[in-house]
Design a protein around this motif. Structure first.
Motif, PDB file in Angstrom:
ATOM      1  N   ILE A  73       0.871  -1.176   0.000  1.00  0.00           N
ATOM      2  CA  ILE A  73       0.000   0.000   0.000  1.00  0.00           C
ATOM      3  C   ILE A  73       0.900   1.215   0.000  1.00  0.00           C
ATOM      4  CG2 ILE A  73      -1.760   1.271   1.285  1.00  0.00           C
ATOM      5  CD1 ILE A  73      -2.525  -1.379   2.606  1.00  0.00           C
ATOM      6  N   ARG A  74       0.810   2.052  -1.024  1.00  0.00           N
ATOM      7  CA  ARG A  74       1.680   3.226  -1.047  1.00  0.00           C
ATOM      8  C   ARG A  74       0.937   4.426  -1.618  1.00  0.00           C
ATOM      9  NH1 ARG A  74       3.633  -0.899  -4.321  1.00  0.00           N
ATOM     10  NH2 ARG A  74       3.132  -0.438  -6.476  1.00  0.00           N
ATOM     11  N   PHE A  75       0.894   5.468  -0.822  1.00  0.00           N
ATOM     12  CA  PHE A  75       0.244   6.706  -1.262  1.00  0.00           C
ATOM     13  C   PHE A  75       1.267   7.692  -1.777  1.00  0.00           C
ATOM     14  CE2 PHE A  75      -3.015   4.827   1.388  1.00  0.00           C
ATOM     15  CZ  PHE A  75      -4.120   4.973   0.556  1.00  0.00           C
ATOM     16  N   SER A  76       2.514   7.241  -1.919  1.00  0.00           N
ATOM     17  CA  SER A  76       3.496   8.013  -2.663  1.00  0.00           C
ATOM     18  C   SER A  76       4.339   6.956  -3.376  1.00  0.00           C
ATOM     19  CB  SER A  76       4.323   8.905  -1.735  1.00  0.00           C
ATOM     20  OG  SER A  76       5.488   8.263  -1.319  1.00  0.00           O
ATOM     21  N   PRO A  77       4.848   7.284  -4.553  1.00  0.00           N
ATOM     22  CA  PRO A  77       5.478   6.241  -5.344  1.00  0.00           C
ATOM     23  C   PRO A  77       6.679   5.615  -4.641  1.00  0.00           C
ATOM     24  CG  PRO A  77       5.635   8.396  -6.415  1.00  0.00           C
ATOM     25  CD  PRO A  77       4.850   8.588  -5.185  1.00  0.00           C
ATOM     26  N   PHE A  78       6.783   4.299  -4.711  1.00  0.00           N
ATOM     27  CA  PHE A  78       7.932   3.616  -4.121  1.00  0.00           C
ATOM     28  C   PHE A  78       8.126   2.280  -4.806  1.00  0.00           C
ATOM     29  CE2 PHE A  78       9.790   0.574  -1.156  1.00  0.00           C
ATOM     30  CZ  PHE A  78      10.942   1.247  -0.798  1.00  0.00           C
ATOM     31  N   GLU A  79       9.384   1.969  -5.118  1.00  0.00           N
ATOM     32  CA  GLU A  79       9.665   0.601  -5.560  1.00  0.00           C
ATOM     33  C   GLU A  79      10.981   0.172  -4.925  1.00  0.00           C
ATOM     34  OE1 GLU A  79      11.702  -0.480  -8.562  1.00  0.00           O
ATOM     35  OE2 GLU A  79      12.781   1.407  -8.591  1.00  0.00           O
ATOM     36  N   ARG A  80      11.276  -1.127  -5.006  1.00  0.00           N
ATOM     37  CA  ARG A  80      12.315  -1.698  -4.140  1.00  0.00           C
ATOM     38  C   ARG A  80      13.703  -1.123  -4.362  1.00  0.00           C
ATOM     39  NH1 ARG A  80      11.521  -6.476  -7.875  1.00  0.00           N
ATOM     40  NH2 ARG A  80       9.584  -6.804  -6.778  1.00  0.00           N
ATOM     41  N   ASN A  81      13.953  -0.506  -5.550  1.00  0.00           N
ATOM     42  CA  ASN A  81      15.289   0.041  -5.774  1.00  0.00           C
ATOM     43  C   ASN A  81      15.451   1.445  -5.211  1.00  0.00           C
ATOM     44  OD1 ASN A  81      16.477  -2.183  -7.052  1.00  0.00           O
ATOM     45  ND2 ASN A  81      15.291  -1.731  -8.901  1.00  0.00           N
ATOM     46  N   ASP A  82      14.382   1.992  -4.651  1.00  0.00           N
ATOM     47  CA  ASP A  82      14.483   3.317  -4.036  1.00  0.00           C
ATOM     48  C   ASP A  82      15.223   3.244  -2.707  1.00  0.00           C
ATOM     49  OD1 ASP A  82      13.191   4.463  -6.131  1.00  0.00           O
ATOM     50  OD2 ASP A  82      11.207   4.360  -5.230  1.00  0.00           O
ATOM     51  N   THR A  83      15.498   4.438  -2.147  1.00  0.00           N
ATOM     52  CA  THR A  83      16.280   4.472  -0.911  1.00  0.00           C
ATOM     53  C   THR A  83      15.381   4.330   0.322  1.00  0.00           C
ATOM     54  OG1 THR A  83      16.034   6.847  -0.783  1.00  0.00           O
ATOM     55  CG2 THR A  83      17.969   6.015  -1.947  1.00  0.00           C
ATOM     56  N   TYR A  84      16.024   4.132   1.462  1.00  0.00           N
ATOM     57  CA  TYR A  84      15.301   4.086   2.731  1.00  0.00           C
ATOM     58  C   TYR A  84      14.565   5.405   2.977  1.00  0.00           C
ATOM     59  CZ  TYR A  84      17.550  -0.252   4.181  1.00  0.00           C
ATOM     60  OH  TYR A  84      17.949  -1.551   4.266  1.00  0.00           O
ATOM     61  N   LEU A  85      15.169   6.504   2.488  1.00  0.00           N
ATOM     62  CA  LEU A  85      14.535   7.810   2.679  1.00  0.00           C
ATOM     63  C   LEU A  85      13.183   7.833   1.967  1.00  0.00           C
ATOM     64  CD1 LEU A  85      14.909  10.606   3.899  1.00  0.00           C
ATOM     65  CD2 LEU A  85      15.853  11.362   1.728  1.00  0.00           C
ATOM     66  N   GLN A  86      13.157   7.285   0.742  1.00  0.00           N
ATOM     67  CA  GLN A  86      11.880   7.252   0.018  1.00  0.00           C
ATOM     68  C   GLN A  86      10.889   6.307   0.687  1.00  0.00           C
ATOM     69  OE1 GLN A  86      14.285   7.068  -3.417  1.00  0.00           O
ATOM     70  NE2 GLN A  86      12.760   8.150  -4.639  1.00  0.00           N
ATOM     71  N   ALA A  87      11.422   5.227   1.259  1.00  0.00           N
ATOM     72  CA  ALA A  87      10.547   4.319   2.017  1.00  0.00           C
ATOM     73  C   ALA A  87       9.947   5.067   3.194  1.00  0.00           C
ATOM     74  CB  ALA A  87      11.337   3.108   2.492  1.00  0.00           C
ATOM     75  N   LEU A  88      10.773   5.918   3.818  1.00  0.00           N
ATOM     76  CA  LEU A  88      10.291   6.724   4.948  1.00  0.00           C
ATOM     77  C   LEU A  88       9.167   7.648   4.496  1.00  0.00           C
ATOM     78  CD1 LEU A  88      10.677   7.982   7.851  1.00  0.00           C
ATOM     79  CD2 LEU A  88      12.292   9.531   6.788  1.00  0.00           C
ATOM     80  N   TRP A  89       9.352   8.303   3.324  1.00  0.00           N
ATOM     81  CA  TRP A  89       8.312   9.218   2.840  1.00  0.00           C
ATOM     82  C   TRP A  89       7.022   8.465   2.535  1.00  0.00           C
ATOM     83  CZ3 TRP A  89       8.905  13.489   4.698  1.00  0.00           C
ATOM     84  CH2 TRP A  89      10.088  14.206   4.639  1.00  0.00           C
ATOM     85  N   THR A  90       7.173   7.265   1.956  1.00  0.00           N
ATOM     86  CA  THR A  90       5.991   6.463   1.671  1.00  0.00           C
ATOM     87  C   THR A  90       5.272   6.105   2.964  1.00  0.00           C
ATOM     88  OG1 THR A  90       7.130   5.583  -0.249  1.00  0.00           O
ATOM     89  CG2 THR A  90       5.184   4.391   0.494  1.00  0.00           C
ATOM     90  N   ALA A  91       6.064   5.745   3.976  1.00  0.00           N
ATOM     91  CA  ALA A  91       5.462   5.414   5.270  1.00  0.00           C
ATOM     92  C   ALA A  91       4.743   6.634   5.843  1.00  0.00           C
ATOM     93  CB  ALA A  91       6.541   4.927   6.230  1.00  0.00           C
ATOM     94  N   VAL A  92       5.377   7.808   5.692  1.00  0.00           N
ATOM     95  CA  VAL A  92       4.753   9.039   6.187  1.00  0.00           C
ATOM     96  C   VAL A  92       3.444   9.288   5.444  1.00  0.00           C
ATOM     97  CG1 VAL A  92       4.988  11.557   6.212  1.00  0.00           C
ATOM     98  CG2 VAL A  92       6.891  10.125   6.964  1.00  0.00           C
ATOM     99  N   ALA A  93       3.488   9.163   4.095  1.00  0.00           N
ATOM    100  CA  ALA A  93       2.283   9.396   3.292  1.00  0.00           C
ATOM    101  C   ALA A  93       1.175   8.420   3.697  1.00  0.00           C
ATOM    102  CB  ALA A  93       2.610   9.245   1.805  1.00  0.00           C
ATOM    103  N   ASN A  94       1.536   7.138   3.831  1.00  0.00           N
ATOM    104  CA  ASN A  94       0.536   6.136   4.212  1.00  0.00           C
ATOM    105  C   ASN A  94      -0.090   6.472   5.558  1.00  0.00           C
ATOM    106  OD1 ASN A  94       1.176   4.763   1.932  1.00  0.00           O
ATOM    107  ND2 ASN A  94       2.173   3.047   2.946  1.00  0.00           N
TER     108      ASN A  94
END
Lengths: 397, 339
Positions: A73-94
């Motif tokens: 579930i991602r309310f901001s774009p994320f795929e596995r080759n992205d960084t932990y920072l982007q994972a953090l933003w996705t978590a924040v968006a979710n």
């Protein structure tokens, strides 16, 4: 005539300046802050030394590294080759999306429950009371599990999906809905619709001000028709817009195309909203009952209907009572989103203080990030609600 | 639960930041009188508490062996069940003395996480379990599947890597706790349940209908599961390392829980030296008494006995020795010499 010279009261003895109360309390406070700073400094230095001695990585450099995991579930774009920072933003968006939707739904249900609670109808009022007692006395975590498995268990697998009609399918893989695919003209039509809405609202606002100032009402219906119907239609035909639907279709294990609401999202949203709604309901009831009955009677004497009394007299005053405790409930809902990680909703705890923490091993940094996030969200909610409160309290009725 | 994770982590932060974690783990354990051992929160065959709260299992035996060697009492262990996300922080902060919890040894954990791994107790690999009714017989048919997986595990990363390498897509459903992963798969939320093969075998036992599920033949990763200690205490690391070697070496020498007393009188000087016979330096070298190996083996048996007792073909898990056979039988278990 000799005048005996009055020496007056004895001048107070000179005392050392630090005994003066203001200076003394200032000194104590400075001392306390200094001690606290020393303590924090000691803890930090000791932590760094310990981490260093055990050879544990530290710092926030890991945020630049490749995450390597997936988020469903991602309310901001994320795929596995992205960084932990982007994972953090996705978590924040979710988390933010879940909290905002939860607050909206909880307010809506809470308002209905609160109004039902004060209803003169015995049955409705009892039902609302039963709802409140059940939902606020069972731990939220249990409720989340309840919703999750209540959604999962009875629903069939994707191959036996229930077809709702109109291209929507329901299974334990989620609710699959057709997704409208808009071309540029159709997107422009949406913009036109929004513009029209703002236009009509503005005109209605001016009409209200005019009535308040002069007592004469102006018709506004034509502005609504222009704004919401004529303008979008004109745009639609002018741009020769078209719209297609991406309909979900079963392919292999699951549906492809369309859009989906996953069970984790639905269960988290329902669990959080229904739980907080019970508290909101009680707050609404308290707010309504807190308005003096004389107000209602006065409004009745003026010939207002029941609906008008609620809308124009009771609720505006009740809001003053409602908003401060409501703030706490909203903050509580935002913080309780962390429990949704137990039902696999990928929010901040699950992604940052869970997977990221285990994979990088940087517990201090990830927990600090999570704490900073919750603090920011809570303070933001408080700020927004305080603004509303300020608006409500200064408006005169 | 995640709340527990936060609390544990917060406690760990306090511990990390409070007193310096002592390098003298052995002294601390002796003074305390018991060993703090981190285990899995309930995995059949590996670490599972019975109704009386006594822990048993493959991972638990390692804790017992170390306690027997160090404290002369295999029961002097306090077990701390830890989730995936809690385990490393608990070890780093000194809340536990050692971690024996189906944990894969990786570069990242060995270095950046500040851990030292004892020899591998169980060579495992990641497998996939599906419903028999799905008619799937290979991982390559899983394109587009929904997969239930444990968050914060090597499994989660392998899964992503494997599907990427094979140009397939999947939908992950991630839980922190293994029992939640299991419950969701059992409730048919996912098509596939992935974990270490041993873990799948253990968890299949507790599903509503174990016979409904099959394991796919592929193993997509290397999962060497090893006990771990934290950096900074070489003696303690040696003790845990060589206790594991002692169990493996005992099997190679044919020393069992039953015949160990006869073995004390063995003609083979390698055996008598290891078991602390006359003139043996094994105690002096490691900083314990001479009987530490003897106590470890007599308390829990040799490696083969532990395997057979908890996870082997005669247990409900029915795991073959395979890679975990001794090197003399074509497996990977190979103890360094006690010389």
């Amino acid at each position: 005539m000799p005048v005996s010279r009055d020496l007056g009261p004895m001048a107070p003895p000179r005392t050392p300046f630090w005994t003066r109360s203001r200076i003394r309390s200032a000194l104590i406070q400075v001392g306390f802050v200094a001690l606290l700073a020393l303590l924090i400094q000691f803890l930090l230095a000791n932590t760094m030394a310990n981490l260093d001695r055990q050879g544990i990585a530290s710092g926030f450099g890991f945020l630049e590294n490749r995450a390597g995991f997936d988020i469903a579930i991602r309310f901001s774009p994320f795929e596995r080759n992205d960084t932990y920072l982007q994972a953090l933003w996705t978590a924040v968006a979710n988390t933010v999306v879940l909290a905002v939707l939860g607050i909206g739904l909880a307010s809506l249900i809470g308002l209905v429950i609160g109004l039902a609670r004060v209803s003169p109808n015995w049955l409705i009022s009892r039902l609302a009371a039963v709802y409140i007692e059940i939902f606020r006395n069972i731990p939220l975590l249990l409720q989340l599990f309840f919703w999750y498995f209540a959604i999962l268990r009875p629903l069939p697998g994707p191959r036996q999906s229930i077809e709702i009609g109109g291209g929507a399918f329901l299974s334990n893989r989620g609710l699959y809905l057709p997704k409208p695919l808009l071309d540029s003209g159709a997107q422009l039509t949406l913009v036109a619709f929004a513009t029209g809405l703002i236009f009509a609202l503005t005109m209605a606002h001016f009409a209200r001000r005019h009535r308040a100032a002069t007592g004469h009402s102006r018709p506004v219906l034509q502005w609504w028709i222009i704004g919401l119907v004529a303008l979008p239609l004109a745009t639609w035909f002018a741009t020769n817009a078209s719209m297609a639907l991406s309909v979900p279709a079963l392919e292999g294990f699951n549906f492809q195309g369309g859009m989906v609401i996953l069970p984790e999202m639905l269960a988290a949203l329902l669990g959080l909203s229904f739980y907080i709604a019970a508290a909101v309901g009680e707050i609404v009831r308290a707010g309504i009952e807190g308005v003096d009955h004389g107000q209602t009677e006065a409004a009745q004497a003026l010939g207002h209907s029941r609906g008008q009394i609620m809308r124009l007299v009771v609720i505006p005053q009740a809001l003053r009572i409602i908003i401060p405790p409501l703030t706490t409930q909203y903050q509580s809902l935002a913080k309780n989103t962390s429990l949704a990680s137990a039902i696999a909703f990928p929010e901040i705890i699950s992604i940052v203080a869970g997977t990221t923490m285990t994979q990088t091993g940087q517990a201090l940094e990830t927990i600090a990030l999570a704490m900073a996030f919750y603090l920011t969200v809570s303070l933001l909610i408080a700020a927004i609600m305080n603004f509303f409160n300020w608006r409500v309290t200064r408006r005169s009725f | 639960m995640k709340l527990c994770t936060i609390l544990t982590s917060a406690a760990a932060l306090m511990a990390l930041s409070g007193a310096a974690v002592s390098a003298q783990t052995l002294e601390e354990v002796r003074e305390r009188g018991y060993l703090n051992c981190g285990v899995s929160p309930g995995v059949a065959g590996f670490s599972n508490p019975d109704d009386a709260g006594n822990w048993s299992g493959f991972d638990v035996e390692v804790c017992r062996a170390v306690a027997a060697a160090v404290l002369e009492d295999p029961d002097a262990v306090r077990y701390t069940p830890l989730s995936n996300t809690e385990r490393f922080t608990a070890l780093q902060s000194g809340e536990i003395d050692m971690l024996s919890r189906t944990t894969t040894r990786t570069l990242n954990r060995d270095t950046a996480l500040g851990l030292n791994f004892a020899p591998v107790m169980f060579y495992d690999g990641q497998g996939f379990m599906v419903r028999d009714s799905m008619d799937v017989d290979s991982v390559s048919q899983l394109n587009g599947a929904t997969v239930c997986v444990s968050a914060g595990s090597t499994t989660e990363l392998n899964l992503a890597d494997y599907f990427e390498a094979n140009g397939m897509t999947y939908n992950p459903v991630r839980f922190d706790r293994a029992d939640e992963v299991l419950a969701a798969y059992d409730a048919n939320r996912c098509d596939v349940y992935t974990s270490d093969r041993s873990g799948l075998a253990a968890r299949r036992l507790v599903m509503s209908d174990p016979s409904e599920h099959v394991m796919l033949p592929e193993t997509i990763s290397k999962e060497p599961l090893a006990p771990a200690v934290r950096h900074g205490d070489d003696q303690w690391f040696d003790i845990v390392t060589w206790t594991v070697y002692a169990l493996i070496e005992a099997e190679e020498f044919g020393i069992t829980q039953d015949n160990i007393d006869e073995m004390l009188a063995s003609e083979n000087p390698n055996i008598t030296r290891m078991l602390g016979g006359e003139g043996s330096p094994v105690g002096e070298w490691i900083g314990l008494d001479n009987q530490w190996v003897y106590r470890a083996i007599s308390s829990v048996g040799n490696y083969g006995e532990i395997f057979e007792r908890h996870v082997g073909p005669d247990t409900p898990l029915q795991i073959e020795r395979g890679m975990n056979a001794l090197h003399t039988d074509g497996g990977l278990q190979y103890a360094m010499p006690f010389k």
